[in-house]
Design a protein around this motif. Structure first.
Motif, PDB file in Angstrom:
ATOM      1  N   VAL A  90       0.864  -1.179   0.000  1.00  0.00           N
ATOM      2  CA  VAL A  90       0.000   0.000   0.000  1.00  0.00           C
ATOM      3  C   VAL A  90       0.899   1.227   0.000  1.00  0.00           C
ATOM      4  O   VAL A  90       1.853   1.310   0.781  1.00  0.00           O
ATOM      5  N   GLY A  91       0.627   2.151  -0.890  1.00  0.00           N
ATOM      6  CA  GLY A  91       1.369   3.406  -0.934  1.00  0.00           C
ATOM      7  C   GLY A  91       0.562   4.519  -0.306  1.00  0.00           C
ATOM      8  O   GLY A  91      -0.659   4.591  -0.465  1.00  0.00           O
ATOM      9  N   VAL A  92       1.247   5.392   0.429  1.00  0.00           N
ATOM     10  CA  VAL A  92       0.604   6.549   1.053  1.00  0.00           C
ATOM     11  C   VAL A  92       1.191   7.813   0.440  1.00  0.00           C
ATOM     12  O   VAL A  92       2.414   7.941   0.321  1.00  0.00           O
ATOM     13  N   LEU A  93       0.314   8.723   0.036  1.00  0.00           N
ATOM     14  CA  LEU A  93       0.725  10.004  -0.525  1.00  0.00           C
ATOM     15  C   LEU A  93       0.418  11.103   0.481  1.00  0.00           C
ATOM     16  O   LEU A  93      -0.660  11.132   1.084  1.00  0.00           O
ATOM     17  N   LEU A  94       1.364  11.990   0.654  1.00  0.00           N
ATOM     18  CA  LEU A  94       1.191  13.154   1.516  1.00  0.00           C
ATOM     19  C   LEU A  94       1.238  14.392   0.643  1.00  0.00           C
ATOM     20  O   LEU A  94       2.254  14.669   0.002  1.00  0.00           O
ATOM     21  N   ASP A  95       0.122  15.099   0.584  1.00  0.00           N
ATOM     22  CA  ASP A  95       0.019  16.303  -0.244  1.00  0.00           C
ATOM     23  C   ASP A  95       0.421  16.027  -1.689  1.00  0.00           C
ATOM     24  O   ASP A  95       1.097  16.817  -2.342  1.00  0.00           O
ATOM     25  N   GLY A  96       0.020  14.866  -2.189  1.00  0.00           N
ATOM     26  CA  GLY A  96       0.224  14.526  -3.588  1.00  0.00           C
ATOM     27  C   GLY A  96       1.549  13.894  -3.919  1.00  0.00           C
ATOM     28  O   GLY A  96       1.783  13.514  -5.065  1.00  0.00           O
ATOM     29  N   ALA A  97       2.442  13.737  -2.959  1.00  0.00           N
ATOM     30  CA  ALA A  97       3.751  13.130  -3.200  1.00  0.00           C
ATOM     31  C   ALA A  97       3.885  11.857  -2.369  1.00  0.00           C
ATOM     32  O   ALA A  97       3.366  11.779  -1.252  1.00  0.00           O
ATOM     33  N   PRO A  98       4.565  10.827  -2.892  1.00  0.00           N
ATOM     34  CA  PRO A  98       4.664   9.551  -2.168  1.00  0.00           C
ATOM     35  C   PRO A  98       5.447   9.690  -0.872  1.00  0.00           C
ATOM     36  O   PRO A  98       6.544  10.248  -0.852  1.00  0.00           O
ATOM     37  N   ALA A  99       4.860   9.188   0.207  1.00  0.00           N
ATOM     38  CA  ALA A  99       5.509   9.234   1.516  1.00  0.00           C
ATOM     39  C   ALA A  99       6.074   7.875   1.905  1.00  0.00           C
ATOM     40  O   ALA A  99       7.126   7.796   2.530  1.00  0.00           O
ATOM     41  N   LEU A 100       5.371   6.785   1.549  1.00  0.00           N
ATOM     42  CA  LEU A 100       5.855   5.457   1.918  1.00  0.00           C
ATOM     43  C   LEU A 100       5.149   4.414   1.074  1.00  0.00           C
ATOM     44  O   LEU A 100       4.058   4.645   0.541  1.00  0.00           O
ATOM     45  N   VAL A 101       5.782   3.252   0.955  1.00  0.00           N
ATOM     46  CA  VAL A 101       5.180   2.055   0.364  1.00  0.00           C
ATOM     47  C   VAL A 101       5.560   0.891   1.258  1.00  0.00           C
ATOM     48  O   VAL A 101       6.743   0.595   1.421  1.00  0.00           O
ATOM     49  N   ASP A 141      22.073  12.326   6.320  1.00  0.00           N
ATOM     50  CA  ASP A 141      20.788  12.027   6.955  1.00  0.00           C
ATOM     51  C   ASP A 141      19.894  11.376   5.907  1.00  0.00           C
ATOM     52  O   ASP A 141      19.601  11.968   4.864  1.00  0.00           O
ATOM     53  N   GLN A 142      19.455  10.160   6.166  1.00  0.00           N
ATOM     54  CA  GLN A 142      18.659   9.421   5.184  1.00  0.00           C
ATOM     55  C   GLN A 142      17.298  10.052   4.912  1.00  0.00           C
ATOM     56  O   GLN A 142      16.701   9.785   3.862  1.00  0.00           O
ATOM     57  N   LEU A 143      16.775  10.860   5.830  1.00  0.00           N
ATOM     58  CA  LEU A 143      15.439  11.418   5.628  1.00  0.00           C
ATOM     59  C   LEU A 143      15.401  12.866   6.097  1.00  0.00           C
ATOM     60  O   LEU A 143      15.370  13.133   7.294  1.00  0.00           O
ATOM     61  N   VAL A 144      15.393  13.787   5.137  1.00  0.00           N
ATOM     62  CA  VAL A 144      15.179  15.192   5.458  1.00  0.00           C
ATOM     63  C   VAL A 144      13.842  15.668   4.911  1.00  0.00           C
ATOM     64  O   VAL A 144      13.382  16.761   5.238  1.00  0.00           O
ATOM     65  N   ALA A 145      13.218  14.863   4.035  1.00  0.00           N
ATOM     66  CA  ALA A 145      11.890  15.163   3.500  1.00  0.00           C
ATOM     67  C   ALA A 145      11.116  13.858   3.392  1.00  0.00           C
ATOM     68  O   ALA A 145      11.671  12.831   2.997  1.00  0.00           O
ATOM     69  N   VAL A 146       9.838  13.897   3.754  1.00  0.00           N
ATOM     70  CA  VAL A 146       9.029  12.682   3.787  1.00  0.00           C
ATOM     71  C   VAL A 146       8.388  12.402   2.438  1.00  0.00           C
ATOM     72  O   VAL A 146       8.313  11.252   2.007  1.00  0.00           O
ATOM     73  N   ALA A 147       7.877  13.411   1.756  1.00  0.00           N
ATOM     74  CA  ALA A 147       7.124  13.176   0.534  1.00  0.00           C
ATOM     75  C   ALA A 147       7.642  14.077  -0.586  1.00  0.00           C
ATOM     76  O   ALA A 147       7.355  15.269  -0.589  1.00  0.00           O
ATOM     77  N   PRO A 148       8.391  13.492  -1.538  1.00  0.00           N
ATOM     78  CA  PRO A 148       8.885  12.118  -1.533  1.00  0.00           C
ATOM     79  C   PRO A 148      10.099  11.975  -0.616  1.00  0.00           C
ATOM     80  O   PRO A 148      10.765  12.948  -0.314  1.00  0.00           O
ATOM     81  N   ASN A 149      10.362  10.734  -0.196  1.00  0.00           N
ATOM     82  CA  ASN A 149      11.490  10.486   0.703  1.00  0.00           C
ATOM     83  C   ASN A 149      12.784  10.980   0.070  1.00  0.00           C
ATOM     84  O   ASN A 149      13.094  10.670  -1.075  1.00  0.00           O
ATOM     85  N   VAL A 183       9.301   6.087   9.126  1.00  0.00           N
ATOM     86  CA  VAL A 183       8.172   6.188   8.206  1.00  0.00           C
ATOM     87  C   VAL A 183       7.610   4.789   8.073  1.00  0.00           C
ATOM     88  O   VAL A 183       8.251   3.898   7.517  1.00  0.00           O
ATOM     89  N   GLY A 184       6.408   4.586   8.611  1.00  0.00           N
ATOM     90  CA  GLY A 184       5.892   3.228   8.690  1.00  0.00           C
ATOM     91  C   GLY A 184       6.782   2.391   9.575  1.00  0.00           C
ATOM     92  O   GLY A 184       7.165   2.795  10.672  1.00  0.00           O
TER      93      GLY A 184
END
Length: 715
Positions: A175-186, A692-700, A664-665
């Motif tokens: 299942v993919g989740v989009l945050l404000d139209g951009a992919p956040a996680l799968v 840092d592996q994650l500075v933005a969530v959507a898209p990662n 994230v998930g």
């Protein structure tokens, strides 16, 4: 006259029955005066994925043997044998026996309604077939289905709960989740949901609950179920939710601004602390090796010296005690503890607060540049004679808003001016960075599961150039890459050079190096993993690691580390290298003595993992070593200092990094590639870098960052 429009499937069924009657086929309940025509019943038509099952019974009065039954739909027929045990038929018609049931599978139909007719031909005497019936069946969709049960906002985060199933499999689907139209996680929807197993008969593991960071304010959250086999992905829905602001923070605020070794076996601890609930002094508890010392602030600051400490490493932890809160409602209260610092007392004494003095600064192009959203790691920097900086990076990539990969380029370089050493002025022909160096000469072989040859920057130093030019000598790892991030197999070390002309800086221009020696060091002898120079010699460090092979996904030990050196001009000649044996430099590499002990297995924050950097720090007057400690993916950097490249190296000063424990998930996003950044050092501050592996969530997206850490060296 207006003729009513009938459902097309009902009309087709009536026409089929009429055609059967005209051709001598008895209807489902039509009597047979001859007693020779087949008899039977269509019990039902059961929809399945891609078709249906026709279930019932049929027999011919003139035989006890099973007879054939024909099923028709969409101008196709499937013939089955009515040979299943039907005890009820055997009891009602004992002279024919029980073996007359049928269950015929008809597939290859698209989702939606389809007309179905079933009949049996006569066997033996007689000439009348029997129509068992016509009906309409709705073939279910092959698309996945599911629902968002809830989206739960909390300060700084969202959680999406729901379920998803693909009708073609009982396995969990993504299942993919989009945050404000951009992919956040799968991620896989594999949480136990017995209610779903009972309802759909495809197992229980189809639920999901995905948390991820989100800023305060409204956000649109959507979920998409991925498809398996035929069909297409399905939108499970979208909702707009508000992420609440955190409650007012009434805890003390402040910092540890300095941990400084003093003469007489002491450590001076300085910082600030203030509480919104009082204008009076606060109590600050300073624990040195677990022993508390309470002091009071004066004018929002504290400054105390704790003596009587022996030589060696001491942990310094500072807590500001919370004043009673007078505010009502939901507020954050409690004591404030900062990351622990370190004081090392000895011939070379070191003190650090253990945390950056301010927020991290990204390394990358300015906003509006085609590569402004670039994601790249490694971050090896080389200060040049005019104060500008050459940056070497490992992998560089960028995704668009849909999450699709725009480019992936191994080993790139960028130049930054002296007044903005973190703002790189990259070349971007075609909207992508340029590879700094490519293999030359005899290539190296790679296994089938790691087929891609690549080069990664390990270390680099500025050596003397000719005239007004600098020469950068860099060590690159030859590697074989697989599809997964940890599928990396070393193939030794190459030597690369690049020349810099301050009169013609490569602002916005491609930067490429020249391979001097592709195979300077073989696997197991990677001197150059880290490098520094004293102007006369280049010093290269090598840390042992377990050999790659079947079952080795990540080393369970690392080190010890040794050091070799070579005259600057002969860096590419392996026979010119000598090695430190603990007392002198020798040409016998096997006699090299450890300058850093290795890990014996398991977690060991004193041992580096995979890489380290060493550099002369002119501000602090020592050589500084920095690396990400075990297991490499972490939230801290280990730092050591030494008066000479061969040591002796101090014990570890541990620095905690901000924003390195994101989730994230079920996926954790940590930091790695801790490095020394001496061009960013200032009096009282040590320049460090990390990825840092994650500075933005959507898209990662990740990013290379730098920080200044309160740091003092006393010789």
């Amino acid at each position: 006259m207006r003729v009513p429009t009938w459902n097309r499937w009902i009309r087709a069924a009536l026409l089929a029955l009429a055609a059967a009657a005209l051709t001598g086929c008895l209807g489902p309940d039509e009597p047979d005066p001859t007693g020779n025509a087949p008899i039977g019943h269509l019990d039902g038509v059961i929809p399945v994925q891609g078709g249906f099952r026709a279930v019932g019974w049929v027999a011919d009065p003139n035989t006890t043997a099973p007879i054939e039954v024909t099923v028709s739909s969409e101008q196709r027929t499937v013939v089955g044998l009515a040979d299943r045990d039907r005890p009820d038929i055997g009891a009602a018609l004992p002279h024919l026996g029980p073996w007359h049931g049928f269950d015929v599978l008809f597939t290859g139909l698209s989702p939606g309604p389809h007309q179905v007719c079933v009949w049996a031909e006569n066997v033996g005497p007689g000439d009348r077939a029997r129509a068992l019936g016509c009906t309409t069946v709705t073939v279910p969709s092959l698309d996945p289905f599911g629902a968002i049960d809830a989206i739960v906002p909390t300060p700084g985060a969202l959680r999406v709960d729901g379920w998803a199933i693909d009708p073609e499999t009982s396995a969990a689907i993504e299942v993919g989740v989009l945050l404000d139209g951009a992919p956040a996680l799968v991620e896989r929807a594999d949480l136990d949901r017995p209610d779903l197993g009972q309802r759909y008969g495809l197992g229980d593991a189809h639920g999901f609950s995905f948390p991820f960071p989100a800023t305060t304010g409204p956000h649109q959250v959507c979920a998409i179920a991925s498809n398996v086999g035929a069909g297409a992905a399905t939108w499970l829905g979208c909702q707009v939710v508000d992420v609440p602001a955190p409650p007012p923070d009434r805890r003390p605020a402040g910092s540890v601004t300095a941990v400084t070794p003093t003469a007489g076996s002491g450590v001076r601890v300085q910082g600030t602390a203030a509480d919104p609930d009082t204008t009076g002094p606060l109590t600050v508890r300073i624990e040195v090796d677990g022993t508390p010392h309470d002091v009071s602030t004066v004018g929002g600051a504290y400054d105390t010296t704790i003596g009587g400490l022996g030589a060696g490493s001491h942990q310094v932890c500072v807590t500001a005690l919370d004043a009673p809160s007078a505010g009502g409602g939901a507020v954050l209260t409690g004591d404030r503890t900062w990351p622990c610092g370190t004081a090392i007392l000895g011939a070379v004494s070191v003190g650090s607060s253990g945390a950056p003095a301010g927020p991290p600064t990204p390394v990358g192009p300015a906003a509006g540049h085609p590569l402004a959203g670039i994601d790249r790691d490694a971050g090896v920097s080389v200060p040049l004679r005019d104060g500008s900086v050459l940056w070497l990076f490992g992998d560089s990539s960028q995704v668009d808003r849909s999450g699709s990969l725009r480019y992936f380029v191994n080993n790139t370089a960028a130049w930054a001016p002296a007044d903005s050493p973190n703002v790189t002025q990259d070349a971007a022909p075609g909207g992508a960075p340029v590879r700094f160096v490519s293999p030359v000469g005899t290539p190296w072989s790679c296994p089938a599961d790691r087929p891609t040859r690549a080069m990664w920057p390990l270390s680099a130093v500025r050596t003397d150039g000719t005239g007004q030019r600098d020469v950068v000598t860099a060590f690159f790892g030859n590697v074989c890459l697989g599809d997964e991030p940890l599928e990396i197999e070393p193939r030794g070390v190459a030597l690369v050079r690049w020349t810099y002309d301050p009169a013609d800086p490569p602002a916005g221009e491609p930067i490429t190096g020249t391979v001097v020696t592709q195979h300077l060091f073989p696997v197991g002898h990677e001197h150059g993993t880290a490098a520094t120079t004293d102007g006369t010699f280049v010093y290269g460090y090598d840390c042992e690691s377990p050999p790659d092979g079947p079952g080795v996904e990540w080393p369970d030990r690392f080190g010890p580390c040794t050091v070799g050196r070579v005259p600057v001009a002969a860096a590419g000649t392996r026979s010119a290298w000598t090695y430190w044996n603990g007392a002198a430099w020798t040409s016998n590499e096997t006699s090299a003595a450890p300058v850093i002990a290795g890990s014996s297995g398991g977690e060991d924050p004193r041992a580096p993992v995979a890489s380290l950097t060493v550099s002369w720090d002119e501000v602090h007057g020592v050589y500084v070593m920095a690396y990400s400690p075990w297991p490499g993916f972490t939230d801290r950097i280990s730092v050591r200092v030494a008066p000479a490249p061969q040591g002796p190296w101090s014990d570890v000063v541990e620095v905690a990094l901000p924003g390195c424990e994101d989730a994230v998930g079920r996926d954790g996003f940590l930091c790695y590639a801790g490095t020394v950044q001496p061009q960013l050092s200032r009096p009282g501050l040590l320049g460090l870098g990390y990825y840092d592996q994650l500075v933005a969530v959507a898209p990662n997206r990740g990013q290379y960052l730098t920080v200044g850490v309160p740091f003092t060296v006393v010789r």
